[in-house]
Write a protein that holds these residues in place. Structure first.
Motif, mmCIF file in Angstrom:
data_model
loop_
_atom_site.group_PDB
_atom_site.id
_atom_site.type_symbol
_atom_site.label_atom_id
_atom_site.label_comp_id
_atom_site.label_asym_id
_atom_site.label_seq_id
_atom_site.Cartn_x
_atom_site.Cartn_y
_atom_site.Cartn_z
ATOM 1 N N GLN A 1 0.819 -1.034 0.089
ATOM 2 C CA GLN A 1 0.107 -0.042 -0.155
ATOM 3 C C GLN A 1 0.803 1.402 -0.028
ATOM 4 O OE1 GLN A 1 -3.187 -0.116 -0.620
ATOM 5 N NE2 GLN A 1 -3.281 -2.348 -0.521
ATOM 6 N N GLU A 2 1.727 1.076 -0.876
ATOM 7 C CA GLU A 2 2.621 2.407 -1.254
ATOM 8 C C GLU A 2 2.560 3.081 -2.447
ATOM 9 O OE1 GLU A 2 6.737 0.921 1.629
ATOM 10 O OE2 GLU A 2 6.672 0.827 -0.339
ATOM 11 N N ILE A 3 3.043 4.203 -2.635
ATOM 12 C CA ILE A 3 3.013 4.675 -4.065
ATOM 13 C C ILE A 3 4.244 5.618 -4.142
ATOM 14 C CG2 ILE A 3 1.860 7.003 -3.356
ATOM 15 C CD1 ILE A 3 0.108 6.303 -6.179
ATOM 16 N N ALA A 4 4.701 5.414 -5.151
ATOM 17 C CA ALA A 4 6.192 6.285 -5.328
ATOM 18 C C ALA A 4 6.087 6.896 -6.875
ATOM 19 C CB ALA A 4 7.482 5.126 -5.292
ATOM 20 N N LEU A 5 6.908 7.775 -6.788
ATOM 21 C CA LEU A 5 7.034 8.656 -7.983
ATOM 22 C C LEU A 5 8.133 7.922 -8.822
ATOM 23 C CD1 LEU A 5 5.824 11.227 -9.155
ATOM 24 C CD2 LEU A 5 7.912 12.667 -8.506
ATOM 25 N N ILE A 6 7.675 7.926 -10.231
ATOM 26 C CA ILE A 6 8.590 7.091 -11.155
ATOM 27 C C ILE A 6 9.353 8.193 -12.066
ATOM 28 C CG2 ILE A 6 9.182 5.836 -13.076
ATOM 29 C CD1 ILE A 6 6.337 4.426 -12.687
ATOM 30 N N ARG A 7 8.573 9.325 -12.628
ATOM 31 C CA ARG A 7 9.253 10.482 -13.455
ATOM 32 C C ARG A 7 8.191 11.679 -13.400
ATOM 33 N NH1 ARG A 7 13.551 9.193 -15.672
ATOM 34 N NH2 ARG A 7 13.739 11.354 -16.417
ATOM 35 N N ASP A 8 8.570 12.708 -13.026
ATOM 36 C CA ASP A 8 7.945 13.887 -13.033
ATOM 37 C C ASP A 8 8.608 15.347 -13.418
ATOM 38 O OD1 ASP A 8 5.591 15.767 -12.848
ATOM 39 O OD2 ASP A 8 5.990 15.738 -10.636
ATOM 40 N N GLU A 9 8.983 15.456 -14.824
ATOM 41 C CA GLU A 9 9.789 16.479 -15.021
ATOM 42 C C GLU A 9 9.006 17.562 -15.475
ATOM 43 O OE1 GLU A 9 13.317 15.920 -17.837
ATOM 44 O OE2 GLU A 9 12.850 13.765 -17.699
ATOM 45 N N ALA A 10 9.401 18.634 -15.217
ATOM 46 C CA ALA A 10 8.524 19.948 -15.519
ATOM 47 C C ALA A 10 8.285 20.262 -16.951
ATOM 48 C CB ALA A 10 9.058 21.332 -14.661
ATOM 49 N N GLU A 11 9.296 19.925 -17.663
ATOM 50 C CA GLU A 11 9.347 20.383 -19.108
ATOM 51 C C GLU A 11 8.991 18.997 -19.940
ATOM 52 O OE1 GLU A 11 9.625 23.797 -19.957
ATOM 53 O OE2 GLU A 11 9.601 23.476 -17.965
ATOM 54 N N VAL A 12 8.475 18.374 -19.294
ATOM 55 C CA VAL A 12 8.057 16.830 -20.073
ATOM 56 C C VAL A 12 6.746 16.523 -19.389
ATOM 57 C CG1 VAL A 12 8.689 14.192 -20.749
ATOM 58 C CG2 VAL A 12 10.460 16.318 -20.403
ATOM 59 N N LEU A 13 5.864 15.996 -20.540
ATOM 60 C CA LEU A 13 4.576 15.363 -20.159
ATOM 61 C C LEU A 13 4.653 13.931 -20.286
ATOM 62 C CD1 LEU A 13 2.152 17.628 -21.967
ATOM 63 C CD2 LEU A 13 2.451 17.812 -19.558
#
Lengths: 522, 492
Positions: free
Chosen positions: B268-280
């Motif tokens: 029951q965990e969630i983690a960020l993989i990618r979240d670049e500001a200039e990439v969708l």
């Protein structure tokens, strides 16, 4: 059939019973007449709209899909009866007959007309309550529900009446409906009490009733009737104004009569069946957008409604019109095929089916041609043109297909108080002799407020500029007390654009605009 | 004596109803339209009867169906519907595996029979997964009322509601149902607005979780179950819509921001993989081996997009990316480009890899990512074996084709298409042979051929599943409407 004795002589009539029987009929007749007048005058358009929102067609598949519960069958039967309200007269008669039935049952239960008012009350209160449900724009409670309640009341009343008759175990002649001599008086007084109650209802109710009637007249293309209905309302609201404007677009009087009409400016919000306000600030009347030539916007309004409330003849017929103008043949076919399965919309569907894919026939239809003429040529996004929302708003910055779209656009500019945009378009009127009244006022207003001689290029009626200057001076004098000023100037200058510019359309709520980032997607 | 008369009458009546192939016929070389278009197809050997209607007004319509060496004559009903008997149909398909069904239509008009050109449908030996799961909704844009997720048995016409949002409940939107390898013991769907959360079926248990952990700016959207692990990769989107006033397209759906997250259903965990500001980043999809995550990504000028999305919408172009995933450590490597569609001035969405790992199916259009609203959107396939990309010419149409899924044997695809009327999406199926060749697509068979015409709801997110969903709609309702969404732990 008249009974005869064996010897052929007629039986001697029981004079007392004969008179009682006929007087009872008179009493019932009065009840019928009173209730019919009441329903027809006050609620027949509402019943029409409710049937417009309720889809019924008989097919095995449809019956199979009915919720197999008592309420499911109840709704199905109610939808069947509701469809007869397509003709307001027929709807009123049906509704009245059901109520006469209820009254007769109560008469049998209670023995006399001492509960006359009670017999009137359930259905009347239901109708009054229904006008609060905003069926003219929302559908928070399924439209067949009120009819379902009346039918249930009818069924229960008669069940009770039969039970009471059974348990009393009296002979047949004793179970005859007794005539109450004061019954007629009671019926009449109840009727007037109801009328009083209905007409004393809030302004809101009057607006709602007016909108119902205008929607009915719109379906019959009675534009003058719509304008008259709007102008009979004391304190019209925004929706009444919108439908009036729609009618003016079709009578060609928009540029001369748009601003001689003041109205309240409440926010409209789409409400879910659970009564909660929903995402979009305003779901505008799709037919209003349609008549402004905004077919995509109208289609979007309609699909949103279909999503929230389900498909109805109302959504189907307008979506079909949009599809015809959008030249989307299969979708027009779909909507019209569904409409053709209904009892009363079938002729209309049949007529419209002939127009599918035939632009000549489409443009031969006055209503469709009017919308087609106003359809924008340039693609823009609604978001860029959304504020403020009203008929023609979107066309402020979009080019239409005809000269009429320029008129609509200029009216929209005036309405939105976009004087620069108006002046830009008004240049097309230089050299024209008969410039519509509001356009002349708009040109003068622009000249006065921008202190230019812009108006000298146009043919302005003599005295019009002086009147505007006087109005502007008086507005300046009353600037400190705008509410007082609005009232003081309304009678003399209420029809002037400058008056509208300063006092009209001043809602402070800005919830109507929606940024591109708001809201989810389906 | 009377009884014999009656029997004789019955016998005569029965004899008169025996169908006979018309003899005096005029042969036409024109094409007779049938609705839906079930001509020259490759069909699964376990599909439900493919009933159709013969277009036009005829006094009588006969179908001569050749199944192997046998001929069958069928009569259309008054509306011109050819309705097959379900049992017979399945027997015919079983007999014709790998062979053709030959159809010849005869119509009677003004006492003259016409024989129309014959057509054939090839019955593939490959079965299609027996169930299809989809959402039904009026094609609204933002609002919702009555909608539901349904499960349709593809071997019959049986449809069952998995979960329905009706008028009686608080308004809520349900979307994005997903399954692990087409199995229904691991599935999920989202609930938005009221009762918000993600309903996760994990074996026998149904739970509702809140994927919006404190450290994340959004909730999970497009899901992709890991093929073997109890994990789901999601995109996280800040989505908006734009409405056209005129023209071909009616709507644009754009993301102002998006990223990728991964949810661990066991912990029951969630983690960020990618979240670049200039990439969708968007539309995650796992390789069948589970060691690579594929997704789409577009480079943007975020400032420009936020300030004026209406001017920028048609400049958004997504590429297909991939990044390695270490199954034992649960960590991702550096991303790389798999297919740079933007270099071709195109934009892709929804990459889906076939279960046998050979093909990557995706939708491609001129710009953007919500291709179901783009008329230029078509399906393309990348063959990992020979590294070629080609459009599915036979399956595509002139209208939008988008959301698509593979069957578990990699031989069938299902996708949403607006080809019927440009407005309502319908699930279409196409056969992909072992060489990667596509075949003409056909719409979901329905009991009455007019059903698709009269249905005012769109089929969204068609997903093929190998087994039925066992949980009842009441069980889902209990969780959706009665359970608070369980917050997830954010794993940095």
């Amino acid at each position: 059939m008249t009974k005869k004795r064996i010897d052929g002589s007629r039986p001697k009539k029981d004079r007392r019973k004969y008179v009682l029987k006929h007087l009872t009929r008179v009493e019932t007749g009065i009840y019928f007449f009173c209730f019919f007048v009441y329903v027809y005058c006050c609620y027949s358009w509402q019943l029409y709209k409710m049937q417009d929102l309720s889809l019924f067609f008989f097919s095995y598949d449809d019956l199979r899909l009915v919720d197999h519960s008592l309420s499911g069958y109840g709704a199905y039967i109610a939808r069947f009866f509701l469809q007869f309200c397509y003709y307001p007269l027929c709807g009123s008669v049906l509704f009245t007959l059901l109520n006469v039935g209820i009254q007769q049952a109560w008469h049998r239960i209670f023995g006399a007309s001492r509960f006359v008012l009670l017999a009137y009350l359930p259905s009347s209160l239901l109708l009054i309550y229904c006008s609060r449900l905003r069926y003219e724009i929302f559908c928070t409670i399924p439209p067949e529900r009120p009819m379902e309640i009346v039918l249930l009341l009818f069924a229960l009343s008669w069940m009770m009446a039969l039970c009471v008759g059974w348990f009393r175990k009296t002979n047949k002649s004793d179970r005859r409906i007794a005539f109450d001599r004061s019954g007629v008086l009671k019926h009449l007084s109840s009727f007037f009490l109801l009328l009083l109650l209905t007409f004393a209802a809030a302004d809101h109710d009057r607006n709602v009733r007016a909108v119902f009637k205008m929607q009915y007249l719109l379906d019959r293309h009675d534009w003058q009737g719509m304008v008259k209905t709007a102008e009979r309302v004391d304190k019209p609201n925004r929706l009444v104004a919108a439908y009036r404007t729609l009618a003016l677009v079709n009578t060609g009087e928009l540029s001369s009569r748009l601003f001689d009409f003041t109205y309240d400016y409440p926010e409209l919000q789409l409400i879910s069946r659970r009564g909660e306000t929903m995402g979009e600030g305003v779901i505008y009347a799709p037919e209003v957008n349609f008549h402004a030539g905004l077919v995509y916007a109208s289609l979007r309004n309609l699909t949103e409604r279909a999503t929230v409330y389900g498909v109805s003849p109302y959504t189907l017929k307008w979506m079909a019109k949009c599809a015809l103008l959008d030249e989307n043949r299969p979708v027009a076919e779909k909507y019209l095929a569904l409409l053709q399965k209904t009892l009363f919309y079938a002729p209309m569907a049949q007529e419209y089916r002939k127009k599918i894919g035939d632009m000549k026939r489409i443009t031969a239809d006055k209503e469709l041609l009017s919308a087609y003429d106003l359809m924008p040529i340039d693609d823009r996004f609604e978001q860029d043109l959304r504020k403020p929302l009203f008929i023609g708003y979107y066309t402020v910055a979009a080019n239409g297909k005809s000269k009429r779209s320029l008129d609509l656009s200029m009216s929209a500019c005036l309405y939105a108080k976009e004087l620069d945009a108006f002046a830009l378009r008004a240049r097309a009127l230089t050299g024209e002799k008969n410039i519509p009244k509001h356009f002349q006022e708009g040109i003068i207003t622009y000249s006065l407020l921008k202190a230019t001689d812009f108006d000298r290029y146009f043919s302005i009626m003599p005295g019009m500029k002086r009147r505007a200057e006087t109005l502007l001076r008086r507005i300046a004098e009353l600037k400190q007390t705008p509410d007082k000023g609005k009232e003081a100037l309304a009678k003399e200058y209420g029809d002037h654009y400058l008056y509208y510019y300063y006092f009209g359309n001043r809602s402070t709520k800005s919830a109507e605009t929606q940024s591109a980032s708001n809201g989810g997607i389906n | 004596m009377k009884i014999y008369h009656v029997l004789l009458l019955i016998l005569c009546t029965a004899c008169s109803n025996v169908l006979k192939l018309p003899t005096d016929v005029v042969k036409s070389d024109k094409v007779l339209t049938i609705v839906p278009d079930y001509t020259d197809l490759t069909i699964p050997c376990n599909i439900a009867p493919m009933n159709f209607r013969v277009d036009g007004e005829w006094d009588e319509v006969l179908l001569r169906l050749k199944v192997g060496d046998e001929d069958f004559l069928l009569q259309a009903d008054k509306k011109g519907n050819i309705l097959f008997d379900a049992v017979e149909w399945q027997q015919w398909l079983a007999r014709c595996k790998g062979k053709n069904l030959h159809y010849t239509l005869y119509t009677l008009k003004n006492k003259q029979w016409t024989q129309w050109p014959a057509f054939t449908n090839n019955v593939a030996a490959d079965t299609i997964d027996p169930y299809l799961c989809y959402r039904l909704i009026e094609p609204g844009y933002q609002l919702y009322g009555r909608m539901g997720i349904y499960q349709r048995n593809l071997t019959s016409f049986e449809e069952r509601a998995v979960y329905e949002a009706d008028f009686a409940s608080e308004s809520h939107c349900i979307n994005c149902h997903a399954f692990q390898q087409g199995r229904t013991d691991k599935m999920l769907f989202h609930v938005r607005n009221n009762y918000a959360g993600t309903v996760v079926v994990n074996g026998g248990a149904i739970n509702k979780v809140n994927t919006k952990a404190d450290s994340l700016w959004g909730t999970a959207v497009y899901p992709a179950w890991h093929p073997t692990q109890n994990k789901v990769a999601f995109s996280m989107n800040k989505t908006g819509q734009l409405f056209h006033l005129t023209g071909e397209e009616k709507i644009e759906v754009i993301d102002e921001a998006s990223g990728l997250v991964i949810y661990d259903a066991d912990k029951q965990e969630i983690a960020l993989i990618r979240d670049e500001a200039e990439v969708l980043e968007n539309n995650p999809a796992w390789y069948p081996t589970g060691d690579t995550l594929c997704y789409t990504a577009a480079r943007i000028d975020s400032q420009k997009l936020r300030v004026n999305p209406t001017a920028y919408y048609n400049e958004l172009r997504y590429d297909i990316m991939y990044m390695p995933y270490d199954k034992s450590l649960g960590c991702f490597g550096q991303p790389d480009t798999l297919f740079p569609a933007s270099r071709l001035n195109k934009s892709v969405s929804f990459p889906r890899i076939s279960p046998d790992g050979r093909y990557l199916l995706f939708a491609m259009a001129e710009y953007g990512q919500f291709h179901i609203w783009h008329k230029t959107a078509d399906l393309y396939m990348l063959d990992f074996k020979d590294k070629t990309i080609r459009p599915l010419d036979k399956a595509n149409s002139t209208d939008a084709e988008s959301y698509h899924a593979w069957s578990s044997n990699s031989r069938w695809i299902v996708f949403s298409s607006r080809r019927d009327d440009g407005t309502y999406t319908r699930p279409y199926f196409a056969y992909i042979d072992c060489e990667g060749r596509d075949s003409k697509a056909f719409v979901l068979p329905v009991e009455k051929p007019e059903q698709h015409l009269l249905n005012c709801r769109s089929y969204n997110v068609p997903e093929l599943i190998v087994q039925p969903i066992v949980h009842s709609s009441e069980a889902f309702k209990k969780v959706v409407q009665g359970q608070q969404a369980m917050p997830l732990r954010y794993k940095p």
